[in-house]
Design an enzyme around this catalytic site. Structure first.
Site, PDB file in Angstrom:
ATOM      1  N   ASP A 219      -4.376  61.501  48.681  1.00 41.59           N
ATOM      2  CA  ASP A 219      -5.084  60.277  49.042  1.00 41.59           C
ATOM      3  C   ASP A 219      -4.126  59.179  49.502  1.00 41.59           C
ATOM      4  O   ASP A 219      -4.347  58.526  50.524  1.00 41.59           O
ATOM      5  CB  ASP A 219      -5.900  59.783  47.842  1.00 41.59           C
ATOM      6  CG  ASP A 219      -7.166  59.069  48.257  1.00 41.59           C
ATOM      7  OD1 ASP A 219      -7.585  59.238  49.415  1.00 41.59           O
ATOM      8  OD2 ASP A 219      -7.739  58.345  47.433  1.00 41.59           O
ATOM      9  N   ASP A 265     -14.073  60.041  45.974  1.00 40.38           N
ATOM     10  CA  ASP A 265     -13.737  59.091  44.918  1.00 40.38           C
ATOM     11  C   ASP A 265     -14.758  59.116  43.786  1.00 40.38           C
ATOM     12  O   ASP A 265     -14.535  58.496  42.738  1.00 40.38           O
ATOM     13  CB  ASP A 265     -13.665  57.667  45.487  1.00 40.38           C
ATOM     14  CG  ASP A 265     -12.593  57.550  46.556  1.00 40.38           C
ATOM     15  OD1 ASP A 265     -11.560  58.216  46.424  1.00 40.38           O
ATOM     16  OD2 ASP A 265     -12.801  56.800  47.518  1.00 40.38           O
TER      17      ASP A 265
END
Length: 377
Positions: A219, A265
């Site tokens: 990420d 997420d």
């Protein structure tokens, strides 16, 4: 997998924004607060209810609802696979026409979204059916081979109530396909998230740490190191992200100035939080300490992400803040309670693994034989 939190249209021209050279007016503080608050709430709902449903899923006997267990090997490979997929999508959008790619993806997610939403609403809809509702059972079975070599490919059991839920979900699907409305997008996104948390199971806490650690690096690199993640998120017209308009108060349902949150997420930390809930239950102490701790850690981490993004006006890799919080807080609690060994030794078997099934059968046969011996004595 999109895993960045951003507000791509806040006072600037971006992909998907107006093309006449004008800029959007800055969002109002009230609109920004409403958008961020709504994204936070929408992220919490599938994690909370998906974790609860994952407990029932682990105990279920329906083959169509069996969870998919992620092993440490799967967790180690996942960031590499996700990176290749993300880069492939980025190159596709650069080389080929965005319109045709999104049309193909829309049809694909149209089908998946209907199935996911139907599975999500089915338990809630069952409460509204009258007791005398004619409910018939069906089974969709595809096999390969014959005799002893016969192997099940698809074994899906459903009933008339499921067909009604499928019809209602199809209405949302058509709405999304025709209008690409943000409400329809969010309904599908929430369904995907809840199904992911419910049906994807980590086999132990160590595997969860490997998965979250790998995706932490993934990420950060793809958001801060390149523009690939944000570009794909803005170009990808599919319900792989939750969106909420910052100009809802001004334009109502036709608002188009969105803040967004990638489903990664939600699902990635969510399956770890769900694992901790099942660990809580395995302790048989009638407390959900680790679940509530990790859930509070998720709120803290996502809130910190939103705060940092608002301060620096730049898309943020949410896992940068979520991973340390979701792992660190429960481990600190385990250290305080002296249960670190129990936490990391907790193991879940794969119900689809033949070895696990064999062990279960052997255990059942052994306990049965012991019971018979006692009776004979």
């Amino acid at each position: 997998m999109d895993s960045a939190l951003s507000d791509p249209h806040n006072g600037s021209v971006e992909a998907g924004g107006p093309t006449n050279g004008t800029t959007r007016p800055p969002s109002t503080p009230e609109g920004i607060a409403l958008a961020y608050g709504s994204l936070l709430l929408m992220a919490l709902l599938p994690i909370f209810f998906g974790a609860l449903r994952s407990v029932r899923c682990a105990r279920g006997k329906n083959a169509s609802d069996m969870p998919e267990t992620i092993t440490s090997r799967d967790a180690a490979r996942f960031p590499i696979i996700a990176s290749c997929t993300l880069l492939g999508l980025y190159l596709f959008f650069k080389i080929f026409s965005q319109e045709y790619i999104n049309l193909l993806l829309s049809m694909y997610f149209f089908v998946l979204g209907i199935l996911a939403l139907s599975h999500t609403i089915s338990p809630f809809m069952n409460k509204f059916f009258p007791a005398n509702f004619p409910n018939r059972q069906y089974q969709l079975l595809f096999t390969q081979g014959s005799g002893e070599n016969k192997e099940e490919i698809i074994n899906y059991e459903f009933d008339t109530k499921d067909l009604v839920c499928l019809g209602l979900s199809s209405i949302v699907g058509v709405w999304y396909l025709l209008r690409k409305h943000w409400v329809a997008n969010n309904l599908f996104g929430l369904a995907f998230s809840l199904n992911g948390v419910e049906l994807l199971h980590l086999n132990n806490v160590s595997t969860g740490c490997i998965l979250l650690g790998g995706l932490f690096i993934y990420d950060v690199f793809w958001v801060f190191g390149t523009n690939v993640m944000v570009t794909v998120a803005k170009s990808f017209e599919a319900p792989i992200k939750l969106v909420f308009p910052q100009d809802l108060l001004e334009k109502g349902l036709e608002a188009d100035n969105f803040a967004m949150l990638g489903l990664g997420d939600i699902v990635i930390p969510g399956i770890f939080i769900a694992l901790l809930l099942r660990f809580d239950i395995s302790l048989k102490k009638n407390t959900h300490t680790y679940f509530y701790t990790s859930f509070a850690a998720y709120i803290f981490g996502l809130g910190l992400t939103i705060f940092i993004m608002h301060i620096f006006k730049h898309a943020q890799p949410a896992l940068l803040y979520l991973v340390p919080a979701c792992i660190g807080f429960p481990v600190l609690v385990a250290l305080a309670k002296g249960e670190v060994t129990e936490m990391f030794s907790y193991e879940e078997s794969n119900p689809k693994d033949p070895a696990a099934v064999t062990e279960s059968k052997e255990g059942t046969e052994a306990s049965t034989s012991k019971g018979l011996e006692k009776k004979e004595k």
